[in-house]
Motif scaffolding. Structure first.
Motif, PDB file in Angstrom:
ATOM      1  N   GLU A  58      80.353 -61.606  -6.717  1.00  0.00           N
ATOM      2  CA  GLU A  58      80.458 -62.618  -5.665  1.00  0.00           C
ATOM      3  C   GLU A  58      81.414 -62.161  -4.574  1.00  0.00           C
ATOM      4  OE1 GLU A  58      81.156 -67.453  -5.236  1.00  0.00           O
ATOM      5  OE2 GLU A  58      81.017 -66.497  -7.209  1.00  0.00           O
ATOM      6  N   GLN A  59      82.514 -61.510  -4.966  1.00  0.00           N
ATOM      7  CA  GLN A  59      83.461 -60.991  -3.977  1.00  0.00           C
ATOM      8  C   GLN A  59      82.804 -59.943  -3.082  1.00  0.00           C
ATOM      9  OE1 GLN A  59      86.864 -59.536  -6.126  1.00  0.00           O
ATOM     10  NE2 GLN A  59      87.323 -61.544  -7.030  1.00  0.00           N
ATOM     11  N   TYR A  60      82.008 -59.077  -3.696  1.00  0.00           N
ATOM     12  CA  TYR A  60      81.346 -58.012  -2.927  1.00  0.00           C
ATOM     13  C   TYR A  60      80.291 -58.607  -1.987  1.00  0.00           C
ATOM     14  CZ  TYR A  60      78.987 -53.621  -1.835  1.00  0.00           C
ATOM     15  OH  TYR A  60      78.445 -52.541  -1.178  1.00  0.00           O
ATOM     16  N   ILE A  61      79.554 -59.612  -2.465  1.00  0.00           N
ATOM     17  CA  ILE A  61      78.531 -60.258  -1.633  1.00  0.00           C
ATOM     18  C   ILE A  61      79.175 -60.930  -0.420  1.00  0.00           C
ATOM     19  CG2 ILE A  61      76.858 -62.143  -1.571  1.00  0.00           C
ATOM     20  CD1 ILE A  61      76.232 -61.522  -4.503  1.00  0.00           C
ATOM     21  N   VAL A  62      80.295 -61.619  -0.642  1.00  0.00           N
ATOM     22  CA  VAL A  62      81.001 -62.278   0.463  1.00  0.00           C
ATOM     23  C   VAL A  62      81.543 -61.235   1.437  1.00  0.00           C
ATOM     24  CG1 VAL A  62      83.013 -63.688   1.055  1.00  0.00           C
ATOM     25  CG2 VAL A  62      81.569 -64.316  -0.895  1.00  0.00           C
ATOM     26  N   LYS A  63      82.096 -60.165   0.878  1.00  0.00           N
ATOM     27  CA  LYS A  63      82.655 -59.104   1.725  1.00  0.00           C
ATOM     28  C   LYS A  63      81.587 -58.481   2.611  1.00  0.00           C
ATOM     29  CE  LYS A  63      84.632 -54.471   1.355  1.00  0.00           C
ATOM     30  NZ  LYS A  63      85.118 -53.413   0.424  1.00  0.00           N
ATOM     31  N   ARG A  64      80.411 -58.240   2.035  1.00  0.00           N
ATOM     32  CA  ARG A  64      79.319 -57.624   2.789  1.00  0.00           C
ATOM     33  C   ARG A  64      78.508 -58.636   3.596  1.00  0.00           C
ATOM     34  NH1 ARG A  64      79.648 -52.507   3.653  1.00  0.00           N
ATOM     35  NH2 ARG A  64      77.376 -52.355   3.755  1.00  0.00           N
ATOM     36  N   LYS A  65      78.793 -59.927   3.394  1.00  0.00           N
ATOM     37  CA  LYS A  65      78.089 -61.007   4.089  1.00  0.00           C
ATOM     38  C   LYS A  65      76.579 -60.940   3.859  1.00  0.00           C
ATOM     39  CE  LYS A  65      81.560 -61.574   7.717  1.00  0.00           C
ATOM     40  NZ  LYS A  65      81.821 -61.684   9.181  1.00  0.00           N
ATOM     41  N   TYR A  66      76.215 -60.778   2.587  1.00  0.00           N
ATOM     42  CA  TYR A  66      74.802 -60.690   2.235  1.00  0.00           C
ATOM     43  C   TYR A  66      74.187 -62.076   2.101  1.00  0.00           C
ATOM     44  CZ  TYR A  66      74.894 -55.669   1.213  1.00  0.00           C
ATOM     45  OH  TYR A  66      74.969 -54.311   1.308  1.00  0.00           O
ATOM     46  N   THR A  67      73.003 -62.234   2.652  1.00  0.00           N
ATOM     47  CA  THR A  67      72.190 -63.438   2.444  1.00  0.00           C
ATOM     48  C   THR A  67      70.749 -62.987   2.247  1.00  0.00           C
ATOM     49  OG1 THR A  67      71.810 -63.702   4.833  1.00  0.00           O
ATOM     50  CG2 THR A  67      73.676 -64.915   3.866  1.00  0.00           C
ATOM     51  N   ALA A  68      70.007 -63.743   1.424  1.00  0.00           N
ATOM     52  CA  ALA A  68      68.617 -63.346   1.161  1.00  0.00           C
ATOM     53  C   ALA A  68      67.815 -64.539   0.666  1.00  0.00           C
ATOM     54  CB  ALA A  68      68.565 -62.225   0.131  1.00  0.00           C
ATOM     55  N   ASP A  69      66.607 -64.654   1.161  1.00  0.00           N
ATOM     56  CA  ASP A  69      65.630 -65.634   0.675  1.00  0.00           C
ATOM     57  C   ASP A  69      66.152 -67.067   0.716  1.00  0.00           C
ATOM     58  OD1 ASP A  69      63.953 -63.490   0.140  1.00  0.00           O
ATOM     59  OD2 ASP A  69      64.705 -63.290  -1.916  1.00  0.00           O
ATOM     60  N   GLY A  70      67.063 -67.342   1.619  1.00  0.00           N
ATOM     61  CA  GLY A  70      67.586 -68.697   1.727  1.00  0.00           C
ATOM     62  C   GLY A  70      68.456 -69.110   0.557  1.00  0.00           C
ATOM     63  N   LEU A  71      68.943 -68.147  -0.228  1.00  0.00           N
ATOM     64  CA  LEU A  71      69.765 -68.453  -1.398  1.00  0.00           C
ATOM     65  C   LEU A  71      71.222 -68.624  -0.990  1.00  0.00           C
ATOM     66  CD1 LEU A  71      68.343 -65.781  -3.896  1.00  0.00           C
ATOM     67  CD2 LEU A  71      67.717 -68.191  -3.757  1.00  0.00           C
TER      68      LEU A  71
END
Length: 307
Positions: A58-71
């Protein structure tokens, strides 16, 4: 210092990346930095390792600002976790009520067979042949099996009622990834009535098979995939257990009846003759134990044949 870099030089939002691209990047990052954590969460599935892995993810996703498929971030994290350390989308199908079989024909060709016999091509698929191999390998690890180049075909049991058979290269083409069949047998739903209603067998066929099992006649059951071999065998095995239990109970009843006769007979013999316990047992019990057991077994055998 790393935190300051993240604040002042944070990457722009990655809205244009597909889920597969995000998965590939997250896998690369964790394989390079947290491989042992993934191994613990995937193989031992300990709560601590799972929690740590999800927090790091979750930390890495927030850091990279990843979003996908409206999730949401939490949902994206859960989906990535299942793909990296769990059974991916297979979980929802394996444990879904009404599903009898999940066939992985290729990494991008998944088929689900319902217990009604209906076959469904599901939209879910693995991102690559290697992704399919990794997920199925984790399933096999959970049941103590290993698949590799020296053993490219294995059969194991994910649970007491979930059987998985897997083939990989060189048995199947490398661009296919893997070929697997996951069979789910719900023993509670296997009954004579349901076998008759589904057309798996006629009443005469089931009575004949039951008689074969009862009298020790060898039976070979063959058929194509999904024809009901496992279902029929599960029902037959339940009949074997039932017959074994009832036969054991009857034999125990015969032994208990003999014991009562011995006790009452010995007491009467001692009172009538004045002989001691050991002398009375030697005279009217011990010589008759084996003959009485043989007569009891013969009586049970004859009763089963006559019935």
């Amino acid at each position: 210092m790393n935190n300051l870099n993240d604040i002042f030089f944070a990457p722009a939002a990655n809205d244009n990346l597909t889920y597969d691209q995000i998965l590939e990047d997250v896998q690369r990052y964790f394989s390079e930095n947290h491989a042992s954590t993934i191994a613990e969460a995937g193989e031992e599935h300990t709560d601590k390792a799972t929690t740590v892995l999800k927090e790091l993810m979750e930390q890495y996703i927030v850091k990279r600002k990843y979003t996908a498929d409206g999730l949401t971030t939490k949902e994206l994290c859960e989906k990535l976790y299942e793909d990296m350390a769990g059974y991916s989308f297979l979980n929802q199908w394996i444990y879904k009520p009404g599903v009898e079989e999940v066939n992985i024909n290729a990494y991008n060709d998944i088929e689900v067979i319902m217990n009604s016999g209906r076959s469904i091509k599901i939209p879910d698929k693995f991102s690559s042949p290697q992704h399919a191999i990794d997920v199925v390998r984790r399933m096999l690890n959970a049941c103590g099996m290993v698949i590799d180049d020296t053993m490219p075909s294995v059969i194991g049991f994910l649970d007491k009622n979930i059987r998985i058979s897997v083939d990989k290269a060189p048995i199947v083409d490398s661009d296919v990834g893997i070929n697997a069949s996951i069979r789910i047998v719900n023993q509670q739903t296997v009954s004579e009535q349901k076998l008759l209603e589904s057309g798996s067998a006629t009443a005469e066929m089931l009575h004949f098979l039951t008689a074969c099992i009862r009298y020790g006649v060898s039976v070979c059951i063959a058929g194509s995939t999904g024809s009901g071999k496992t279902t029929i065998m599960a029902w037959l095995l339940s009949m074997v257990c039932e017959k074994t239990r009832s036969r054991g109970a009857r034999m125990a009843g015969v032994a208990l009846a003999n014991l009562c006769c011995y006790l009452l007979g010995t007491a009467w013999f001692m009172a009538a003759t004045g002989m001691g316990l050991w002398a009375s047992l030697s005279a009217c019990v011990i010589p008759f134990i084996l003959p009485d057991l043989a007569k009891g077994w013969c009586a049970l055998w004859l009763a089963e044949r006559l019935r």
